[in-house]
Design a protein around this motif. Structure first.
Motif, PDB file in Angstrom:
ATOM      1  N   ASP A  93       6.938   4.761  -7.826  1.00 53.29           N
ATOM      2  CA  ASP A  93       8.281   4.562  -7.274  1.00 53.29           C
ATOM      3  C   ASP A  93       8.214   3.873  -5.914  1.00 53.29           C
ATOM      4  OD1 ASP A  93       9.377   5.834  -9.489  1.00 53.29           O
ATOM      5  OD2 ASP A  93       9.715   7.734  -8.444  1.00 53.29           O
ATOM      6  N   ALA A  94       7.276   4.311  -5.070  1.00 56.50           N
ATOM      7  CA  ALA A  94       7.118   3.698  -3.747  1.00 56.50           C
ATOM      8  C   ALA A  94       6.672   2.244  -3.892  1.00 56.50           C
ATOM      9  CB  ALA A  94       6.114   4.494  -2.916  1.00 56.50           C
TER      10      ALA A  94
ATOM     11  N   VAL B 223       7.778  -3.645  -3.559  1.00 58.25           N
ATOM     12  CA  VAL B 223       7.797  -4.980  -4.152  1.00 58.25           C
ATOM     13  C   VAL B 223       9.210  -5.563  -4.080  1.00 58.25           C
ATOM     14  CG1 VAL B 223       7.506  -6.293  -6.299  1.00 58.25           C
ATOM     15  CG2 VAL B 223       5.766  -4.644  -5.592  1.00 58.25           C
ATOM     16  N   GLN B 224      10.216  -4.736  -4.338  1.00 57.03           N
ATOM     17  CA  GLN B 224      11.607  -5.211  -4.235  1.00 57.03           C
ATOM     18  C   GLN B 224      11.932  -5.652  -2.804  1.00 57.03           C
ATOM     19  OE1 GLN B 224      12.244  -5.939  -7.455  1.00 57.03           O
ATOM     20  NE2 GLN B 224      14.321  -5.568  -6.798  1.00 57.03           N
TER      21      GLN B 224
ATOM     22  N   SER C  93       0.857  -1.175   0.000  1.00 56.01           N
ATOM     23  CA  SER C  93       0.000   0.000   0.000  1.00 56.01           C
ATOM     24  C   SER C  93       0.902   1.237   0.000  1.00 56.01           C
ATOM     25  CB  SER C  93      -0.897   0.023   1.236  1.00 56.01           C
ATOM     26  OG  SER C  93      -1.670   1.206   1.252  1.00 56.01           O
ATOM     27  N   THR C  94       0.729   2.079  -1.019  1.00 57.22           N
ATOM     28  CA  THR C  94       1.472   3.340  -1.053  1.00 57.22           C
ATOM     29  C   THR C  94       0.566   4.434  -0.510  1.00 57.22           C
ATOM     30  OG1 THR C  94       0.792   3.784  -3.325  1.00 57.22           O
ATOM     31  CG2 THR C  94       2.872   2.638  -3.020  1.00 57.22           C
TER      32      THR C  94
ATOM     33  N   ASP D  50      12.927   7.398   4.136  1.00 54.69           N
ATOM     34  CA  ASP D  50      12.679   7.080   2.726  1.00 54.69           C
ATOM     35  C   ASP D  50      11.427   7.785   2.230  1.00 54.69           C
ATOM     36  OD1 ASP D  50      14.841   5.424   2.663  1.00 54.69           O
ATOM     37  OD2 ASP D  50      13.691   3.557   2.744  1.00 54.69           O
ATOM     38  N   VAL D  51      11.580   8.537   1.153  1.00 62.55           N
ATOM     39  CA  VAL D  51      10.439   9.143   0.474  1.00 62.55           C
ATOM     40  C   VAL D  51      10.635   8.947  -1.024  1.00 62.55           C
ATOM     41  CG1 VAL D  51       9.837  10.848   2.234  1.00 62.55           C
ATOM     42  CG2 VAL D  51      11.510  11.434   0.497  1.00 62.55           C
ATOM     43  N   PHE D  52       9.538   8.860  -1.735  1.00 65.14           N
ATOM     44  CA  PHE D  52       9.566   8.600  -3.165  1.00 65.14           C
ATOM     45  C   PHE D  52       8.758   9.662  -3.888  1.00 65.14           C
ATOM     46  CE2 PHE D  52      10.103   4.812  -0.699  1.00 65.14           C
ATOM     47  CZ  PHE D  52      11.238   4.258  -1.272  1.00 65.14           C
ATOM     48  N   ALA D  53       9.170   9.978  -5.103  1.00 62.14           N
ATOM     49  CA  ALA D  53       8.552  11.059  -5.863  1.00 62.14           C
ATOM     50  C   ALA D  53       7.161  10.713  -6.358  1.00 62.14           C
ATOM     51  CB  ALA D  53       9.437  11.443  -7.048  1.00 62.14           C
TER      52      ALA D  53
END
Length: 103
Positions: free
Chosen positions: A73-74, A79-80, A21-22, A66-69
């Protein structure tokens, strides 16, 4: 974001499910010119497991900094991380408890 508003996506991987969940980490307010940033939470489980039951999942989340644009991306990073938990390459998390407990 309340629990009833959380949207989960699932990915099948090596006999497990990775649920992600993002969500916004920084909300954009009307008139704000700064871009939103996103983060994630997730868990790994066996297909059909009940995530509400203790011991049926291996939860994970983004590190505090950690933050993602973008939400994508998140999602991709989550998933990784889930794959590393399944593969046994994550430094702190493992699916061993799911395998040995039979859930």
């Amino acid at each position: 974001m309340s629990d009833d508003q959380v949207r989960w996506e699932s990915v099948d991987y090596e006999g497990f499910e990775i649920h992600v969940s993002t969500r916004p980490k920084e909300l954009v307010r009307p008139g704000d010119t700064s871009p939103a940033r996103y983060t994630y939470i997730g868990y790994v489980c066996h297909p059909g497991a009940n995530p509400a039951l203790p011991g049926h999942t291996v939860p994970f989340h983004a590190d505090g900094e950690d933050v993602f644009a973008t939400p994508r991306d998140a999602h991709d990073e989550a998933v990784q991380v889930g794959r590393s938990v399944v593969d046994g390459t994550h430094p702190d998390l493992s699916v061993l408890s799911l395998v040995t407990s039979g859930v």
